[in-house]
Write a protein that holds these residues in place. Structure first.
Motif, PDB file in Angstrom:
ATOM      1  N   TYR A  67       0.838  -1.190   0.000  1.00 40.95           N
ATOM      2  CA  TYR A  67       0.000   0.000   0.000  1.00 40.95           C
ATOM      3  C   TYR A  67       0.873   1.241   0.000  1.00 40.95           C
ATOM      4  O   TYR A  67       1.825   1.351   0.762  1.00 40.95           O
ATOM      5  N   PHE A  68       0.517   2.167  -0.871  1.00 41.45           N
ATOM      6  CA  PHE A  68       1.167   3.472  -0.922  1.00 41.45           C
ATOM      7  C   PHE A  68       0.449   4.421   0.027  1.00 41.45           C
ATOM      8  O   PHE A  68      -0.748   4.271   0.280  1.00 41.45           O
ATOM      9  N   THR A  69       1.161   5.433   0.479  1.00 39.49           N
ATOM     10  CA  THR A  69       0.535   6.555   1.161  1.00 39.49           C
ATOM     11  C   THR A  69       0.118   7.537   0.078  1.00 39.49           C
ATOM     12  O   THR A  69       0.905   7.869  -0.813  1.00 39.49           O
ATOM     13  N   MET A  70      -1.128   7.970   0.158  1.00 40.23           N
ATOM     14  CA  MET A  70      -1.698   8.894  -0.817  1.00 40.23           C
ATOM     15  C   MET A  70      -1.546  10.319  -0.289  1.00 40.23           C
ATOM     16  O   MET A  70      -1.970  10.614   0.829  1.00 40.23           O
ATOM     17  N   THR A  71      -0.935  11.185  -1.110  1.00 43.36           N
ATOM     18  CA  THR A  71      -0.790  12.596  -0.742  1.00 43.36           C
ATOM     19  C   THR A  71      -1.204  13.462  -1.929  1.00 43.36           C
ATOM     20  O   THR A  71      -1.150  13.029  -3.080  1.00 43.36           O
ATOM     21  N   LEU A  72      -1.595  14.676  -1.622  1.00 42.63           N
ATOM     22  CA  LEU A  72      -1.879  15.648  -2.678  1.00 42.63           C
ATOM     23  C   LEU A  72      -0.556  16.220  -3.181  1.00 42.63           C
ATOM     24  O   LEU A  72       0.380  16.417  -2.392  1.00 42.63           O
ATOM     25  N   LYS A  73      -0.458  16.479  -4.479  1.00 40.99           N
ATOM     26  CA  LYS A  73       0.762  17.089  -5.011  1.00 40.99           C
ATOM     27  C   LYS A  73       1.034  18.408  -4.285  1.00 40.99           C
ATOM     28  O   LYS A  73       0.115  19.183  -4.024  1.00 40.99           O
ATOM     29  N   GLY A  74       2.290  18.632  -3.981  1.00 37.78           N
ATOM     30  CA  GLY A  74       2.683  19.856  -3.303  1.00 37.78           C
ATOM     31  C   GLY A  74       2.559  19.777  -1.792  1.00 37.78           C
ATOM     32  O   GLY A  74       2.914  20.724  -1.091  1.00 37.78           O
ATOM     33  N   ARG A  75       2.036  18.661  -1.282  1.00 38.04           N
ATOM     34  CA  ARG A  75       1.911  18.459   0.167  1.00 38.04           C
ATOM     35  C   ARG A  75       2.429  17.059   0.473  1.00 38.04           C
ATOM     36  O   ARG A  75       2.466  16.209  -0.404  1.00 38.04           O
ATOM     37  N   ASP A  76       2.794  16.820   1.713  1.00 37.73           N
ATOM     38  CA  ASP A  76       3.299  15.491   2.040  1.00 37.73           C
ATOM     39  C   ASP A  76       2.479  14.801   3.127  1.00 37.73           C
ATOM     40  O   ASP A  76       2.833  13.714   3.559  1.00 37.73           O
ATOM     41  N   ASP A  77       1.387  15.430   3.559  1.00 39.85           N
ATOM     42  CA  ASP A  77       0.573  14.796   4.601  1.00 39.85           C
ATOM     43  C   ASP A  77      -0.320  13.721   3.978  1.00 39.85           C
ATOM     44  O   ASP A  77      -0.853  13.883   2.885  1.00 39.85           O
ATOM     45  N   ALA A  78      -0.449  12.612   4.695  1.00 40.02           N
ATOM     46  CA  ALA A  78      -1.212  11.460   4.211  1.00 40.02           C
ATOM     47  C   ALA A  78      -2.705  11.755   4.211  1.00 40.02           C
ATOM     48  O   ALA A  78      -3.246  12.206   5.218  1.00 40.02           O
ATOM     49  N   ILE A  79      -3.351  11.470   3.070  1.00 37.50           N
ATOM     50  CA  ILE A  79      -4.814  11.600   3.018  1.00 37.50           C
ATOM     51  C   ILE A  79      -5.483  10.231   2.891  1.00 37.50           C
ATOM     52  O   ILE A  79      -6.703  10.128   2.939  1.00 37.50           O
ATOM     53  N   GLY A  80      -4.668   9.198   2.719  1.00 38.06           N
ATOM     54  CA  GLY A  80      -5.214   7.853   2.607  1.00 38.06           C
ATOM     55  C   GLY A  80      -4.138   6.863   2.221  1.00 38.06           C
ATOM     56  O   GLY A  80      -2.955   7.202   2.150  1.00 38.06           O
ATOM     57  N   THR A  81      -4.583   5.635   1.989  1.00 38.77           N
ATOM     58  CA  THR A  81      -3.691   4.595   1.493  1.00 38.77           C
ATOM     59  C   THR A  81      -4.363   3.898   0.311  1.00 38.77           C
ATOM     60  O   THR A  81      -5.599   3.845   0.228  1.00 38.77           O
ATOM     61  N   GLU A  92      -6.883 -14.411  -3.259  1.00 42.53           N
ATOM     62  CA  GLU A  92      -6.374 -13.754  -4.471  1.00 42.53           C
ATOM     63  C   GLU A  92      -5.642 -12.466  -4.125  1.00 42.53           C
ATOM     64  O   GLU A  92      -5.793 -11.918  -3.038  1.00 42.53           O
ATOM     65  N   LYS A  93      -4.899 -11.970  -5.091  1.00 43.29           N
ATOM     66  CA  LYS A  93      -4.251 -10.668  -4.943  1.00 43.29           C
ATOM     67  C   LYS A  93      -5.334  -9.601  -4.955  1.00 43.29           C
ATOM     68  O   LYS A  93      -6.375  -9.770  -5.593  1.00 43.29           O
ATOM     69  N   GLU A  94      -5.036  -8.481  -4.283  1.00 43.22           N
ATOM     70  CA  GLU A  94      -6.063  -7.446  -4.118  1.00 43.22           C
ATOM     71  C   GLU A  94      -5.508  -6.054  -4.361  1.00 43.22           C
ATOM     72  O   GLU A  94      -4.337  -5.775  -4.098  1.00 43.22           O
ATOM     73  N   ILE A  95      -6.407  -5.191  -4.814  1.00 39.59           N
ATOM     74  CA  ILE A  95      -6.168  -3.738  -4.839  1.00 39.59           C
ATOM     75  C   ILE A  95      -7.188  -3.139  -3.878  1.00 39.59           C
ATOM     76  O   ILE A  95      -8.378  -3.467  -3.939  1.00 39.59           O
ATOM     77  N   GLY A  96      -6.721  -2.283  -2.986  1.00 41.41           N
ATOM     78  CA  GLY A  96      -7.624  -1.647  -2.029  1.00 41.41           C
ATOM     79  C   GLY A  96      -7.313  -0.176  -1.858  1.00 41.41           C
ATOM     80  O   GLY A  96      -6.271   0.315  -2.319  1.00 41.41           O
ATOM     81  N   TRP A  97      -8.222   0.519  -1.179  1.00 40.87           N
ATOM     82  CA  TRP A  97      -8.089   1.964  -1.002  1.00 40.87           C
ATOM     83  C   TRP A  97      -8.801   2.398   0.262  1.00 40.87           C
ATOM     84  O   TRP A  97      -9.773   1.794   0.690  1.00 40.87           O
ATOM     85  N   VAL A  98      -8.293   3.477   0.848  1.00 42.49           N
ATOM     86  CA  VAL A  98      -8.891   4.082   2.041  1.00 42.49           C
ATOM     87  C   VAL A  98      -8.609   5.579   1.983  1.00 42.49           C
ATOM     88  O   VAL A  98      -7.453   5.983   1.798  1.00 42.49           O
ATOM     89  N   LEU A  99      -9.644   6.382   2.119  1.00 38.43           N
ATOM     90  CA  LEU A  99      -9.466   7.828   2.327  1.00 38.43           C
ATOM     91  C   LEU A  99      -9.659   8.086   3.808  1.00 38.43           C
ATOM     92  O   LEU A  99     -10.640   7.637   4.404  1.00 38.43           O
ATOM     93  N   PHE A 100      -8.743   8.811   4.414  1.00 36.11           N
ATOM     94  CA  PHE A 100      -8.788   9.011   5.863  1.00 36.11           C
ATOM     95  C   PHE A 100      -9.916   9.924   6.324  1.00 36.11           C
ATOM     96  O   PHE A 100     -10.536   9.672   7.338  1.00 36.11           O
ATOM     97  N   ASP A 101     -10.164  11.013   5.608  1.00 37.21           N
ATOM     98  CA  ASP A 101     -11.129  12.018   6.070  1.00 37.21           C
ATOM     99  C   ASP A 101     -12.219  12.278   5.039  1.00 37.21           C
ATOM    100  O   ASP A 101     -11.961  12.249   3.832  1.00 37.21           O
ATOM    101  N   ALA A 102     -13.407  12.611   5.535  1.00 34.32           N
ATOM    102  CA  ALA A 102     -14.543  12.912   4.661  1.00 34.32           C
ATOM    103  C   ALA A 102     -14.257  14.117   3.761  1.00 34.32           C
ATOM    104  O   ALA A 102     -14.799  14.199   2.655  1.00 34.32           O
ATOM    105  N   GLU A 103     -13.399  15.023   4.193  1.00 29.48           N
ATOM    106  CA  GLU A 103     -13.107  16.218   3.388  1.00 29.48           C
ATOM    107  C   GLU A 103     -12.502  15.876   2.026  1.00 29.48           C
ATOM    108  O   GLU A 103     -12.556  16.680   1.094  1.00 29.48           O
ATOM    109  N   HIS A 104     -11.944  14.678   1.883  1.00 32.78           N
ATOM    110  CA  HIS A 104     -11.336  14.286   0.607  1.00 32.78           C
ATOM    111  C   HIS A 104     -12.252  13.430  -0.261  1.00 32.78           C
ATOM    112  O   HIS A 104     -11.879  13.078  -1.376  1.00 32.78           O
ATOM    113  N   GLU A 105     -13.426  13.121   0.232  1.00 29.65           N
ATOM    114  CA  GLU A 105     -14.395  12.340  -0.543  1.00 29.65           C
ATOM    115  C   GLU A 105     -15.051  13.195  -1.620  1.00 29.65           C
ATOM    116  O   GLU A 105     -15.155  14.411  -1.489  1.00 29.65           O
ATOM    117  N   GLY A 106     -15.514  12.521  -2.665  1.00 29.68           N
ATOM    118  CA  GLY A 106     -16.263  13.211  -3.711  1.00 29.68           C
ATOM    119  C   GLY A 106     -15.423  14.050  -4.648  1.00 29.68           C
ATOM    120  O   GLY A 106     -15.970  14.804  -5.458  1.00 29.68           O
TER     121      GLY A 106
END
Length: 178
Positions: A67-81, A92-106
């Motif tokens: 799993y990678f840490t997901m960050t916005l370009k120009g910032r280094d704080d984690a917003i998800g994995t 089986e092998k899997e691809i998964g995702w998690v957004l940490f905060d509701a502010e990044h949804e949608g």
């Protein structure tokens, strides 16, 4: 003993997907302490969150991907994995995702990141097939899997035998994609 890992960095239009690092633990732990984590094994206390975070980082050493840490370009704080899993107990092998905060949804961040990981699985990891395991109550993840072109595979086994009611979404091979 020193373990040196080479973790690729994936870049999308708006995101950087990078290796997890110790500074990400606070955002990771805060997410897993919240009700937002209910579909991915939470909520968890700080110790359990740390153990899971270390497990995710260790997956890179054991498998060469994770799993990678997901960050916005120009910032280094984690917003998800987001990323790739191949645990010995999973069917089986899997691809998964998690957004940490509701502010990044949608905003399409999870789609953008997951799409990069799907492409990475086919083109770099050279996987023949993979799925996404989803809690059936997680409507947002179901919608994202379908947006990625994944199709529910009713014949496949869910990864967690303690929750056999989970859903399995199979990602189509690129030549089958529309």
């Amino acid at each position: 003993m020193t373990v040196t890992l080479t973790t690729p960095t994936l870049e999308t239009e708006r995101l950087i997907l990078r290796a997890p690092k110790a500074a990400d633990v606070d955002a990771y732990s805060a997410h897993f302490a919240s009700e937002r984590s209910q579909y991915v094994g939470g909520p968890r206390n700080a110790e359990d969150a740390w153990e899971n975070f270390a497990y995710e980082a260790g997956h890179w050493a054991m498998r060469g991907f994770g799993y990678f840490t997901m960050t916005l370009k120009g910032r280094d704080d984690a917003i998800g994995t987001v990323g790739h899993h191949d645990q010995p107990w999973d069917p089986e092998k899997e691809i998964g995702w998690v957004l940490f905060d509701a502010e990044h949804e949608g905003k399409g961040y999870a789609f953008e990141a997951a799409k990069a990981c799907v492409d990475h699985a086919w083109n770099v990891l050279k996987w023949d097939t993979f799925v996404s395991y989803i809690d059936p109550r997680n409507a947002a993840s179901i919608k994202l899997a379908e947006r990625l072109g994944a199709i529910r595979d009713k014949e496949a086994k869910f990864a967690n035998p303690l929750r056999p009611w989970g859903l399995v979404y199979r990602h189509p091979k690129p030549e089958a994609a529309i």
